[in-house]
Design a protein around this motif. Sequence first.
Motif, PDB file in Angstrom:
ATOM      1  N   UNK A  58      52.398 -24.255 -14.291  1.00 24.77           N
ATOM      2  CA  UNK A  58      52.954 -23.176 -15.120  1.00 24.77           C
ATOM      3  C   UNK A  58      54.156 -22.524 -14.461  1.00 24.77           C
ATOM      4  N   UNK A  59      55.072 -23.346 -14.024  1.00 22.60           N
ATOM      5  CA  UNK A  59      56.301 -22.859 -13.403  1.00 22.60           C
ATOM      6  C   UNK A  59      57.328 -22.509 -14.485  1.00 22.60           C
ATOM      7  N   UNK A  60      58.239 -21.594 -14.167  1.00 21.81           N
ATOM      8  CA  UNK A  60      59.288 -21.214 -15.101  1.00 21.81           C
ATOM      9  C   UNK A  60      60.650 -21.450 -14.471  1.00 21.81           C
ATOM     10  N   UNK A  61      61.600 -21.877 -15.318  1.00 17.17           N
ATOM     11  CA  UNK A  61      62.955 -21.967 -14.798  1.00 17.17           C
ATOM     12  C   UNK A  61      63.609 -20.592 -14.887  1.00 17.17           C
ATOM     13  N   UNK A  62      64.837 -20.493 -14.467  1.00 14.00           N
ATOM     14  CA  UNK A  62      65.487 -19.182 -14.389  1.00 14.00           C
ATOM     15  C   UNK A  62      65.887 -18.631 -15.753  1.00 14.00           C
ATOM     16  N   UNK A  63      65.689 -19.439 -16.795  1.00 12.69           N
ATOM     17  CA  UNK A  63      65.903 -18.948 -18.159  1.00 12.69           C
ATOM     18  C   UNK A  63      64.586 -18.522 -18.810  1.00 12.69           C
ATOM     19  N   UNK A  64      63.486 -18.616 -18.043  1.00  5.41           N
ATOM     20  CA  UNK A  64      62.190 -18.185 -18.548  1.00  5.41           C
ATOM     21  C   UNK A  64      61.406 -19.250 -19.294  1.00  5.41           C
ATOM     22  N   UNK A  70      53.834 -28.561 -15.355  1.00  6.83           N
ATOM     23  CA  UNK A  70      53.677 -29.129 -14.018  1.00  6.83           C
ATOM     24  C   UNK A  70      54.998 -29.408 -13.335  1.00  6.83           C
ATOM     25  N   UNK A  71      55.052 -29.129 -12.032  1.00  7.19           N
ATOM     26  CA  UNK A  71      56.273 -29.325 -11.248  1.00  7.19           C
ATOM     27  C   UNK A  71      55.882 -30.050  -9.961  1.00  7.19           C
ATOM     28  N   UNK A  72      56.546 -31.179  -9.678  1.00 12.80           N
ATOM     29  CA  UNK A  72      56.270 -31.967  -8.485  1.00 12.80           C
ATOM     30  C   UNK A  72      57.551 -32.042  -7.658  1.00 12.80           C
ATOM     31  N   UNK A 130      67.202 -24.655 -10.367  1.00 11.38           N
ATOM     32  CA  UNK A 130      67.048 -24.135 -11.728  1.00 11.38           C
ATOM     33  C   UNK A 130      65.758 -23.337 -11.907  1.00 11.38           C
ATOM     34  N   UNK A 131      64.885 -23.335 -10.901  1.00 14.12           N
ATOM     35  CA  UNK A 131      63.560 -22.753 -11.079  1.00 14.12           C
ATOM     36  C   UNK A 131      63.383 -21.430 -10.325  1.00 14.12           C
ATOM     37  N   UNK A 132      62.577 -20.549 -10.929  1.00 16.45           N
ATOM     38  CA  UNK A 132      62.378 -19.201 -10.392  1.00 16.45           C
ATOM     39  C   UNK A 132      61.713 -19.219  -9.022  1.00 16.45           C
ATOM     40  N   UNK A 133      60.867 -20.203  -8.770  1.00 19.93           N
ATOM     41  CA  UNK A 133      60.147 -20.275  -7.495  1.00 19.93           C
ATOM     42  C   UNK A 133      60.911 -21.082  -6.452  1.00 19.93           C
ATOM     43  N   UNK A 134      62.200 -21.241  -6.651  1.00 19.84           N
ATOM     44  CA  UNK A 134      63.025 -22.042  -5.745  1.00 19.84           C
ATOM     45  C   UNK A 134      62.847 -21.647  -4.285  1.00 19.84           C
TER      46      UNK A 134
END
Length: 231
Positions: free
Chosen positions: A35-41, A46-48, A211-215
């Motif tokens: 449940x990851x989000x990119x910086x546009x929300x 899933x993110x690997x 591109x992702x908020x959890x970068x």
Amino acid sequence: MPNPQESKIEDFAFEYLQGYYTAQQGAKNILIGRSEKNKQGVEVEGLFTFKHSDNSIFLATVTFKNSQRLSKLLTSFKKEGLSKFRFATPVIMLLLGFYLSLRFELGITGFALTLVAAAAGLILHSYFLLTYLKRSINTLVNELKKHQANEQWLGISISSLIFRNNSLANYFLKLCQRRGIGVITVGKRSKVVLMQEPRTNICRKGDFLSHYASESSIRKAMQDDTILRVA
């Protein structure tokens, strides 16, 4: 183990894709985010993320958001084909045509035109119905355009048998192939089936992780050489 009739792709995809990248690319310390989000929300299920031997960062996404809707469309078409409601069109046209032919005494010419019009009505109704189904699939697949990644996966809770002799399912797979999307499925036997592999995309600037908020947290975890699992 879950009930075979209740198998859901989200219960199997993470372990399967972790094993896939370990085997295919020799990936180590794969960071798995849920449940990851990119910086546009925009959320991705899933993110690997992992590093190649040259220290470049590789990122893959998997989504199941439209799994139920896609499964319903493909399964219904496999079992029933196009809706039988389309036969109402030629029946109505036949009844109306015969009535008008008798009412205005058009004779054989009127009956012949009625048959032609009814056949054309069935063909057109079938064409527009199939076009609607294809557009529905396009809309669901288009969701992945919002996910930035080296590789994109689409997971569906559906038996791989549904894809056999199913023209709509073939259209779906070809659509995903053109867009470089990998497809995995899981059916009642709780076995993940690789329907098609994704195409690898190259990020023009830096890497897709930016591109992702959890970068920042993911980069830190990778520097620490730890495995991160985000609940």
